[in-house]
Design a protein around this motif. Structure first.
Motif, short mmCIF file in Angstrom:
data_model
loop_
_atom_site.label_atom_id
_atom_site.label_comp_id
_atom_site.label_asym_id
_atom_site.label_seq_id
_atom_site.Cartn_x
_atom_site.Cartn_y
_atom_site.Cartn_z
N CYS A 131 0.87 -1.17 0.00
CA CYS A 131 0.00 0.00 0.00
C CYS A 131 0.91 1.22 0.00
O CYS A 131 1.82 1.31 0.84
CB CYS A 131 -0.87 -0.02 1.25
SG CYS A 131 -1.46 1.60 1.75
N CYS A 134 0.92 3.05 3.50
CA CYS A 134 1.61 2.30 4.55
C CYS A 134 3.12 2.41 4.34
O CYS A 134 3.89 2.58 5.28
CB CYS A 134 1.22 0.82 4.52
SG CYS A 134 -0.42 0.49 5.17
N HIS A 151 -1.56 -7.27 3.35
CA HIS A 151 -1.61 -6.96 1.92
C HIS A 151 -1.39 -8.19 1.05
O HIS A 151 -1.61 -8.15 -0.15
CB HIS A 151 -0.56 -5.90 1.57
CG HIS A 151 -0.74 -4.62 2.31
ND1 HIS A 151 0.30 -3.77 2.61
CD2 HIS A 151 -1.84 -4.05 2.86
CE1 HIS A 151 -0.15 -2.73 3.29
NE2 HIS A 151 -1.45 -2.88 3.47
N CYS A 159 -6.09 -1.54 1.02
CA CYS A 159 -5.52 -1.47 2.36
C CYS A 159 -6.63 -1.12 3.35
O CYS A 159 -7.31 -0.11 3.17
CB CYS A 159 -4.43 -0.42 2.42
SG CYS A 159 -3.83 -0.15 4.09
N GLU A 161 -6.46 0.03 6.26
CA GLU A 161 -6.18 1.24 7.02
C GLU A 161 -6.39 2.51 6.18
O GLU A 161 -6.94 3.49 6.66
CB GLU A 161 -4.75 1.19 7.55
CG GLU A 161 -4.48 2.24 8.60
CD GLU A 161 -3.05 2.18 9.11
OE1 GLU A 161 -2.41 1.10 9.04
OE2 GLU A 161 -2.56 3.22 9.57
N HIS A 162 -5.97 2.48 4.93
CA HIS A 162 -6.01 3.70 4.11
C HIS A 162 -7.04 3.68 2.99
O HIS A 162 -7.20 4.67 2.29
CB HIS A 162 -4.63 3.96 3.52
CG HIS A 162 -3.56 4.13 4.55
ND1 HIS A 162 -2.64 3.14 4.85
CD2 HIS A 162 -3.30 5.16 5.39
CE1 HIS A 162 -1.85 3.57 5.81
NE2 HIS A 162 -2.22 4.78 6.16
#
Ligand SMILES: [Zn+2]
Length: 522
Positions: A131, A134, A151, A159, A161-162
């Motif tokens: 990512c 990241c 990932h 991702c 998180e993002h």
């Protein structure tokens, strides 16, 4: 490093880093010239080759550290392997045997080979992924990039998180030399984020992340089945007698996801077919099922993993045995033992044919053929139609010898072609020509293809489509151009490659040109 020695230094794993990446960084910082040294340092053996999902020989790795450190086998399994992703869905009685295999590898990864063959290779990834955001964070925090575990999980495309799309690291896992470990080199990365707009992709990624992070080791297939069943009853998709309204379930499931999304997840459902994966999912509660499909069902029933796993309400305890139709009651232990024996035979006897297997393992062959046909067809060598009356052992041996000889010639011809000054497309005709026995080779391969399984398999694996050839040619041209000019320009690459108009536009070719430009020009 001998068997009892300790690391004199170690690349401490970063959060959620795959062990593979830890090894790659270690190799780099230790300045080892050979991967054999690195593998011996880690595992005292070189059989744990480039494994991403389920590393083995972890008891040896554990012995490299002083007692009392956090670096135990369990630590590596829970924090740095993909096992926690599979663990909650495994039947309770087999779970320990997988952990045993990762620690001691008593049978060279056989258990996992068996597991993978049962659950299928859904959403197969040929490349390591990252990512961009990241990576930027990692560089800022640690001064270097690494490969994250989340990932690499099949079915995760963004991702969690993002919420940006994962990108492929431009080296195919399969193309890396045997036993090598790729360190995440920022030079090869494209750090421009592209955001995801598909909420379902994000939900799958979130659910996967939850499962990985929470090491749900107390869960097992049986426990999960009971939870599913309770949700089914709650949603009116099952009766508490155990009866499941499968047609209704399927219809609602397809309405919820849409088949375009299900196809992306390798889980397409044809509503007109009676026996598709979801039927098996609902009926065969003893089967190993790919976690991707568990996640799809879980999200359909309950929207998020946290609710599904944390809910502590009283569940209706039902005896799932009772609702299982007779059709599916086979002796599972026996089936798994036979599957394992058959796979072992195939590994020990490369190039063996179905007939050989039937002779050598008649009991296992018959059982799996009758009771486990789907697995049988997917894992045994393709059948060879019987022709004429050549059945004597001698005739057979002659064909085996001929196959081996031909295979050698084909392999050598391929190497000769690859060693030519300029790239030439590898075609069947060219291979035949290069063996120096063009007519014989072409004749044999067209008339007796099924008697020469190794040669014909090898041949079909190495001949190139136009596109595959152009990809190889582009790499060659870029290397040449860079050596000559020190900088790559797209129009020069295209001119030298003399691609036809239609090929200039294919996504793979465009991507390959771009990969090369970013790699050389950065
Ligand atoms: Zn990210």
């Amino acid at each position: 490093m001998g068997t009892k020695e300790m690391f004199y230094f170690f690349t401490d794993p970063y959060e959620d880093e795959i062990l593979y990446s830890v090894i790659a960084r270690y190799h780099y910082y230790a300045g080892n010239t050979s991967y054999v040294d690195t593998l011996m340092d880690f595992f005292g053996s070189i059989t744990n080759i480039s494994v991403i999902e389920f590393p083995r020989h972890l008891s040896v790795l554990e012995s490299r550290f002083k007692k009392g450190t956090k670096y135990t086998s369990e630590y590596f399994i829970n924090q740095h392997s993909l096992f926690p992703y599979y663990a909650p869905f495994l039947p309770s009685k087999v779970k320990d045997s997988y952990i045993h295999e990762m620690k001691y590898s008593p049978n060279h990864g056989m258990q996992f080979a068996l597991l993978k063959s049962s659950i299928g290779n859904l959403c197969k990834q040929d490349k390591l992924r990252y990512c961009p955001l990241c990576t930027l964070k990692d560089i800022e925090m640690h001064g270097e990039a690494y490969f994250h575990r989340i990932h690499q999980v099949p079915g995760v495309f963004v991702c969690p998180e993002h919420n940006c799309k994962l990108k492929n690291y431009p080296i195919e896992k399969g193309k890396v030399k045997f036993g090598h470990y790729v360190k995440c080199n920022t030079k090869h990365l494209d750090l421009e984020p592209q955001y995801n707009t598909n909420i379902k992709l994000k939900e799958v990624a979130d659910c996967t992340s939850y499962i990985l992070k929470h090491a749900l080791s107390s869960f097992n297939k049986e426990e999960i089945d009971i939870r599913y069943f309770n949700y089914l009853v709650h949603r009116g998709l099952a009766l508490d007698t155990g009866y499941i309204r499968r047609a209704k379930f399927k219809q609602e499931f397809v309405n919820y996801y849409g088949n375009e999304f299900l196809t992306l997840m390798d889980s397409y459902i044809d509503l007109t077919v009676k026996n598709c994966w979801i039927d098996k999912f609902l009926l065969k509660s003893f089967e190993f099922i790919n976690p991707i499909r568990h996640i799809l069902v879980m999200l359909f029933l309950c929207k998020n993993a946290q609710t599904f796993f944390s809910k502590k309400d009283a569940y209706i305890k039902i005896n799932l045995e009772n609702r299982r139709p007779k059709l599916f009651t086979i002796n599972i232990e026996r089936r798994d033992r036979y599957r394992k024996e058959i796979l072992q035979y195939i590994i020990d006897n490369p190039g063996s044919r179905r007939q050989d297997l039937r002779r050598a393992m008649s009991k296992q062959h018959r059982f799996l053929f009758e009771k486990d046909r789907e697995w049988f067809e997917a894992n045994l060598p393709a059948p060879i139609p019987r022709k004429g009356t050549i059945t004597s052992l001698e005739a057979r041996v002659n064909w085996v010898n001929r196959d081996v000889e031909l295979l050698k010639l084909i392999k050598k011809a391929r190497l000769d072609i690859l060693n030519e000054d300029k790239p030439i497309r590898i075609s069947q005709m060219l291979i035949a020509k290069k063996t120096g026995r063009k007519k014989i080779v072409l004749n044999l391969l067209s008339k007796y293809k099924d008697k020469l399984p190794m040669s014909s398999n090898c041949l079909s694996g190495i001949i190139e489509t136009s596109e595959e050839f152009y990809l190889r040619k582009i790499d060659y041209i870029c290397r040449e151009l860079y050596q000559e000019k020190g900088f790559l320009k797209r129009h020069e690459i295209l001119r030298k490659a003399s691609l036809t108009k239609s090929y200039k536009q294919t996504p793979k070719i465009k991507e390959r040109i771009q990969d090369n430009i970013s790699r050389y020009n950065s």
